[in-house]
Design an enzyme around this catalytic site. Sequence first.
Site, PDB file in Angstrom:
ATOM      1  N   ARG A  56      87.841  47.939 -12.252  1.00 25.96           N
ATOM      2  CA  ARG A  56      86.969  48.625 -13.111  1.00 25.96           C
ATOM      3  C   ARG A  56      88.048  49.156 -14.225  1.00 25.96           C
ATOM      4  O   ARG A  56      87.750  49.533 -15.285  1.00 25.96           O
ATOM      5  CB  ARG A  56      86.357  49.765 -12.210  1.00 25.96           C
ATOM      6  CG  ARG A  56      85.160  48.461 -10.832  1.00 25.96           C
ATOM      7  CD  ARG A  56      85.274  50.410  -9.642  1.00 25.96           C
ATOM      8  NE  ARG A  56      86.060  50.690  -9.594  1.00 25.96           N
ATOM      9  CZ  ARG A  56      86.480  49.693  -8.335  1.00 25.96           C
ATOM     10  NH1 ARG A  56      85.965  48.745  -7.406  1.00 25.96           N
ATOM     11  NH2 ARG A  56      87.250  50.600  -7.443  1.00 25.96           N
ATOM     12  N   GLU A  93      95.985  53.551  -0.095  1.00 26.04           N
ATOM     13  CA  GLU A  93      95.576  54.656   0.965  1.00 26.04           C
ATOM     14  C   GLU A  93      94.980  53.141   2.444  1.00 26.04           C
ATOM     15  O   GLU A  93      95.173  54.146   3.386  1.00 26.04           O
ATOM     16  CB  GLU A  93      94.597  55.852   0.938  1.00 26.04           C
ATOM     17  CG  GLU A  93      93.053  55.019   0.066  1.00 26.04           C
ATOM     18  CD  GLU A  93      93.395  54.348  -1.749  1.00 26.04           C
ATOM     19  OE1 GLU A  93      91.963  54.733  -2.190  1.00 26.04           O
ATOM     20  OE2 GLU A  93      94.572  54.212  -1.734  1.00 26.04           O
TER      21      GLU A  93
END
Length: 169
Positions: A56, A93
Amino acid sequence: MDFRQLIRDVPDFPKPGILFRDIMPLLAHPQGLSTIIQRLSAQCPPVDYVVAIESRGFIIGAPLALRLGCGFIPVRKPKKLPGQLIRVEYTLEYGQDSLEMQADILPPGAEVLIVDDVIATGGTAAAAARLVEKAGGKVKGYGFVVELTTLQGRSHLNPPGPVISLVQY
């Protein structure tokens, strides 16, 4: 344009417990991408290259490079680029990953803006910064559409910044 109205929350993606901020509805809006590029470019330091992170980040990085009048360099997942590569591993994460860049694509001393759609823990952007430095470039700043402030990702960026984010959660 209120970006928050166009960014969709997707719970439990890509793993249970993760709340994904999806910018695709913002990009689908007729003025969405244009407004993103306009707002980012107004705050960016002058640079020689925009280095964008797969995938992205490419959507944001290429038109931003055009607007800034500089070069565009993609940073990709492993085994996506030809030629001699440099690689760094990093922690997300929700797991481990790595990024690669062509070893000879960035001239020594080139000033770079690192761009991605979202900064969460800062691991991906920090990995891209390490690639730029390994190639002999200098990171002059970072640009993101969304920043997840509770994860304090900007505190893990070295060199630290400026860090531009258009929407903070």
